[in-house]
Design an enzyme around this catalytic site. Structure first.
Site, PDB file in Angstrom:
ATOM      1  N   TYR A   1      24.081 -26.678  16.539  1.00 47.21           N
ATOM      2  CA  TYR A   1      22.940 -27.038  17.401  1.00 47.21           C
ATOM      3  C   TYR A   1      23.351 -27.879  18.604  1.00 47.21           C
ATOM      4  O   TYR A   1      22.526 -28.172  19.458  1.00 47.21           O
ATOM      5  CB  TYR A   1      21.887 -27.797  16.585  1.00 47.21           C
ATOM      6  CG  TYR A   1      21.308 -26.958  15.479  1.00 47.21           C
ATOM      7  CD1 TYR A   1      20.452 -25.892  15.755  1.00 47.21           C
ATOM      8  CD2 TYR A   1      21.631 -27.210  14.145  1.00 47.21           C
ATOM      9  CE1 TYR A   1      19.924 -25.109  14.739  1.00 47.21           C
ATOM     10  CE2 TYR A   1      21.118 -26.436  13.121  1.00 47.21           C
ATOM     11  CZ  TYR A   1      20.258 -25.386  13.428  1.00 47.21           C
ATOM     12  OH  TYR A   1      19.744 -24.615  12.422  1.00 47.21           O
TER      13      TYR A   1
ATOM     14  N   HIS B   1      16.842 -27.567  22.194  1.00 48.50           N
ATOM     15  CA  HIS B   1      16.073 -28.350  21.219  1.00 48.50           C
ATOM     16  C   HIS B   1      16.653 -29.753  21.048  1.00 48.50           C
ATOM     17  O   HIS B   1      15.955 -30.653  20.578  1.00 48.50           O
ATOM     18  CB  HIS B   1      16.069 -27.607  19.874  1.00 48.50           C
ATOM     19  CG  HIS B   1      14.741 -27.597  19.178  1.00 48.50           C
ATOM     20  ND1 HIS B   1      13.533 -27.876  19.797  1.00 48.50           N
ATOM     21  CD2 HIS B   1      14.418 -27.327  17.874  1.00 48.50           C
ATOM     22  CE1 HIS B   1      12.539 -27.766  18.923  1.00 48.50           C
ATOM     23  NE2 HIS B   1      13.052 -27.443  17.751  1.00 48.50           N
TER      24      HIS B   1
ATOM     25  N   TYR C   1      16.568 -32.267   9.776  1.00 51.12           N
ATOM     26  CA  TYR C   1      16.315 -31.191  10.731  1.00 51.12           C
ATOM     27  C   TYR C   1      15.024 -31.513  11.469  1.00 51.12           C
ATOM     28  O   TYR C   1      14.220 -32.334  11.035  1.00 51.12           O
ATOM     29  CB  TYR C   1      16.292 -29.830  10.023  1.00 51.12           C
ATOM     30  CG  TYR C   1      17.690 -29.403   9.670  1.00 51.12           C
ATOM     31  CD1 TYR C   1      18.514 -28.822  10.628  1.00 51.12           C
ATOM     32  CD2 TYR C   1      18.212 -29.653   8.409  1.00 51.12           C
ATOM     33  CE1 TYR C   1      19.823 -28.480  10.329  1.00 51.12           C
ATOM     34  CE2 TYR C   1      19.513 -29.309   8.099  1.00 51.12           C
ATOM     35  CZ  TYR C   1      20.316 -28.725   9.064  1.00 51.12           C
ATOM     36  OH  TYR C   1      21.616 -28.399   8.766  1.00 51.12           O
TER      37      TYR C   1
ATOM     38  N   ASN D   1      12.126 -30.243  11.918  1.00 52.02           N
ATOM     39  CA  ASN D   1      10.801 -30.165  11.291  1.00 52.02           C
ATOM     40  C   ASN D   1      10.585 -31.212  10.196  1.00 52.02           C
ATOM     41  O   ASN D   1       9.520 -31.255   9.586  1.00 52.02           O
ATOM     42  CB  ASN D   1      10.532 -28.751  10.745  1.00 52.02           C
ATOM     43  CG  ASN D   1      11.537 -28.314   9.711  1.00 52.02           C
ATOM     44  OD1 ASN D   1      12.509 -29.011   9.454  1.00 52.02           O
ATOM     45  ND2 ASN D   1      11.305 -27.177   9.104  1.00 52.02           N
TER      46      ASN D   1
ATOM     47  N   ASP E   1      12.128 -31.992  23.685  1.00 48.79           N
ATOM     48  CA  ASP E   1      12.097 -30.822  24.552  1.00 48.79           C
ATOM     49  C   ASP E   1      10.661 -30.325  24.680  1.00 48.79           C
ATOM     50  O   ASP E   1       9.876 -30.433  23.746  1.00 48.79           O
ATOM     51  CB  ASP E   1      12.995 -29.712  23.988  1.00 48.79           C
ATOM     52  CG  ASP E   1      12.602 -29.314  22.570  1.00 48.79           C
ATOM     53  OD1 ASP E   1      12.534 -30.203  21.696  1.00 48.79           O
ATOM     54  OD2 ASP E   1      12.347 -28.118  22.336  1.00 48.79           O
TER      55      ASP E   1
ATOM     56  N   ASN F   1       7.600 -28.784  16.274  1.00 41.88           N
ATOM     57  CA  ASN F   1       7.737 -29.118  14.860  1.00 41.88           C
ATOM     58  C   ASN F   1       8.169 -30.564  14.608  1.00 41.88           C
ATOM     59  O   ASN F   1       7.780 -31.170  13.613  1.00 41.88           O
ATOM     60  CB  ASN F   1       8.703 -28.160  14.170  1.00 41.88           C
ATOM     61  CG  ASN F   1       8.093 -26.784  13.996  1.00 41.88           C
ATOM     62  OD1 ASN F   1       6.875 -26.645  13.884  1.00 41.88           O
ATOM     63  ND2 ASN F   1       8.919 -25.758  13.991  1.00 41.88           N
TER      64      ASN F   1
END
Length: 193
Positions: free
Chosen positions: A15, A20, A64, A66, A91, A112
């Site tokens: 990532y 994100h 993570y 979410n 973001d 999320n």
């Protein structure tokens, strides 16, 4: 007074450098933050610094996206930080690339990370710095937010992060009212070059 600045992102090398993770990435450019030593607590890495009157905690959840609330809310409760003194950097699909805007409460735009924080908190009354990443012209939104910058975005990303860091520094130095006036859907980049 205690304040909390949260940068949202996803852990893991896959990532790194994705849209994100722009909330994490801007933290490396904010003057009072970038050279701080970080520690682990409440499923995140954190640090703190003081101004003349206030103490600012800085948190990058290592859950993570979410599950961000599982880090942010226990952290804020432990350090006695009121929800209205939490600023979340994230973001934002609904702002053009290179644009930032402060926001106080309101809708979550399907994000999320914000949904997780609001879910743990029980309301949406926390502050945000929305960092525009734009929407994809075609393809899926999830591929877009989890994708890396390319073309002019890749060329300008450091410039964008550097200029966005000034918005956070304005918030720290002058407070939210001044920051929201100065950075109200403000395009930070000259994309005509």
């Amino acid at each position: 007074m205690n304040y909390l600045i949260v940068g949202l992102g996803n852990p893991g090398s896959e990532y790194k450098g994705t849209r994100h993770n722009i909330g994490w990435d801007v933290m490396n450019f904010i003057k009072p933050i970038k050279d701080l030593p970080f520690k682990e607590k409440f499923k995140g890495i954190w640090s703190s610094f003081e101004t003349d009157e206030d103490k600012f905690y800085v948190l990058m959840p290592q859950t993570y996206m979410n599950l961000s609330g599982e880090s942010v809310i226990p952290f804020a409760q432990y350090f006695k930080i009121e929800p209205e003194n939490i600023l979340v950097i994230h973001d934002e699909l609904d702002l053009p690339w290179g644009t930032v805007a402060f926001k106080d409460g309101g809708g979550l735009a399907g994000h999320n990370g914000l949904k997780s924080i609001a879910g743990q908190l029980g309301h949406n009354n926390f502050k945000r710095l929305r960092m525009g990443i734009g929407r994809p012209q075609h393809g899926s939104v999830s591929d877009w937010v989890l994708g890396r910058y390319f073309g002019s975005e890749a060329d300008f990303i450091d410039d964008y992060l550097e200029k966005a860091s000034k918005a956070v520094e304005c918030y720290v130095k002058s407070g939210f009212k001044t920051a929201i006036q100065r950075y109200k859907k403000k395009q930070l980049l000259d994309l005509s070059k």
